[in-house]
Design an enzyme around this catalytic site. Structure first.
Site, PDB file in Angstrom:
ATOM      1  CG  ASN A 320      -2.121  -0.938   1.044  1.00 44.30           C
ATOM      2  OD1 ASN A 320      -2.576  -1.180  -0.063  1.00 44.30           O
ATOM      3  ND2 ASN A 320      -2.629  -1.461   2.154  1.00 44.30           N
ATOM      4  CD  GLU A 355      -2.667  -7.120   6.278  1.00 48.44           C
ATOM      5  OE1 GLU A 355      -1.663  -6.866   6.958  1.00 48.44           O
ATOM      6  OE2 GLU A 355      -3.681  -6.365   6.235  1.00 48.44           O
TER       7      GLU A 355
END
Length: 471
Positions: A320, A355
């Protein structure tokens, strides 16, 4: 008849309309003396009336539910069920049908009871034929169209209706005939026909499911799925309501099937949204918890194995931070896709949060679950995720033990996952048995590092094949 059934039937009766001109009147003639009964039957038939004869009140009530006559002519004194009791039960169903009592005697008590029941008239014995004919004509002109109205109301109602005595289906309405793909049940064994042409999806299997439904007190407001005859549309959902009318040792039932397929589909749509992760399309945490509770019950009820895999993408924050959240979302979707492709239909893959993912594996022991986790680890590590390139994931695996709660099972899998993280990532760790953890906790010792599962070689192919796990 119970209060709810009487109320529902009464509501239908209040909305009746007169019989259309030209349609033959139907009369139910109830008399235990065969000679008198036959004389009245022949007299009315010569006058163009369709006559249904009955020898006593009990038989007459069943015929009333089957034919919905416009006129009921009944003797008072009869075996099994007398005329006043018959009228009382008919009035529970309808205020509109024309009822006439015939009797060789009349006392004040009988007269008062008849008035209270809403009897339309009296005829003395012996019955005068012309008076009987005049009575039928007056009934027709007065528009007492019980049969016509009931059938028209039911035939123009989109819901499916049938009446049964538990052994025979006495009547089905037009929408039900259309659903069955037939024109009439006349001359047929309708109970066998319905059972052969329609199969309930669950709950009432067998050739006599209509009878079981009619006699089951819990069937009222019951949701049932019905599969129509071959060539029809797909399975449809119905709300089933049963109104019962007990007569001595016979239970008459009016069963309605209200099509709620569109409502059920809309409900399922929103339920699916509530249980699905919008980004990956996998089940969400609520879906996992719901299914895990069910699978734990199955595992303990049938002594089956059950295992859980939890895995987490290694260093996902760097994806990210480096490539942006859109690339991070792409990675999550790809991860969900490649993992789901290698699972059995009975397995459940969910996004637990962030995640982190979970795989629920029914009828799978710890060794088989670890072999699958190792296979998934390799698939994850060799896949190209685009801009981020290659990524890895860490896996924790736990097998359910009898008496263990869903929260405890998840906690052990989670502990194993973070043991894999601490041991260098990109690896599979099996969780210790709950008894081992209890002993270590009692001793005041920290759990030792868990040993990773050895790399699987070609000889382990059978264990890695999801179609063979749990066999």
């Amino acid at each position: 008849m119970d209060e709810k059934s009487a109320s529902a039937s009464g509501d239908r009766a209040k909305n009746r309309t007169p019989s259309p001109q030209g349609e033959a009147l139907r009369a139910l003639v109830v008399e235990d003396d065969a000679i008198i009964r036959e004389d009245m039957v022949q007299c009315l038939r010569r006058a163009g009336v369709m006559v249904i004869p009955a020898g006593d009140g009990k038989e007459a009530l069943g015929l009333f539910l089957e034919h919905f006559p416009d006129l009921v002519v009944t003797d008072i004194r009869m075996p099994h069920m007398d005329g006043l009791e018959l009228v009382r039960r008919i009035r529970e169903l309808s205020d509109e049908v024309c009822v006439v009592l015939i009797s060789a005697f009349t006392d004040n008590e009988t007269l008062l009871a008849s008035i209270n029941l809403g009897v339309n008239g009296f005829m003395p014995k012996p019955v005068a034929r012309q008076e009987l004919i005049d009575l039928s004509q007056r009934c027709s002109l007065a528009g007492k169209g019980e049969r016509t109205l009931l059938r028209k109301v039911l035939d123009n109602n989109p819901d499916l209706f049938l009446t049964t005595d538990g052994e025979r289906i006495l009547y089905v309405n037009r929408p039900f005939l259309d659903f069955l793909g037939i024109q009439s049940i006349s001359g047929m064994d309708a109970m066998a026909l319905v059972a052969s042409r329609i199969s309930p999806a669950e709950g009432y299997e067998g050739d006599n499911w209509i009878a079981a439904l009619a006699s089951d007190d819990s069937a009222a407001d019951h949701l049932m799925a019905l599969a129509p005859p071959v060539g029809g549309e797909g399975e449809r959902a119905f709300l089933v309501r049963v109104s019962r009318l007990p007569v001595e040792d016979t239970l008459f039932s009016i069963i309605s099937f209200i099509d709620v397929t569109s409502i059920q589909e809309e409900r399922d749509f929103y339920l699916d949204l509530a249980l699905k992760d919008p980004l990956t399309g996998l089940g969400n945490r609520k879906r996992l918890m719901d299914e895990l509770e069910k699978e734990i019950w199955r595992a303990e009820r049938y002594a089956k194995d059950l295992s859980l895999i939890m895995f987490d993408i290694d260093d996902f924050k760097r994806v990210n931070d480096t490539w942006g959240h859109q690339e991070g979302d792409h990675v999550l979707r790809e991860m969900a896709r490649i993992v789901r492709e290698d699972m059995r239909r009975v397995d459940l893959v969910t996004r637990y949060g962030g995640e982190e993912f979970c795989c629920l594996l029914p009828e799978t022991d710890l060794r088989s679950a670890c072999c699958l986790a190792e296979k998934l680890r390799r698939i994850v590590a060799t896949h190209d995720y685009g801009k981020p390139g290659r990524l890895t994931a860490s896996f924790g695996v736990a097998q359910h033990f009898p008496g263990e709660s869903s929260d405890d099972l998840i906690a052990r899998a989670d502990q194993a996952l973070y043991a894999a993280k601490r041991s260098g990532k990109d690896r599979v760790e099996p969780a210790p048995d709950p008894s081992d953890l209890e002993e270590l906790s009692a001793a005041g010792s920290m759990p030792p590092p868990l040993l990773p599962v050895a790399d699987a070689d070609e000889d382990d192919a059978a264990d890695l094949d999801p179609s063979r796990r749990g066999n």
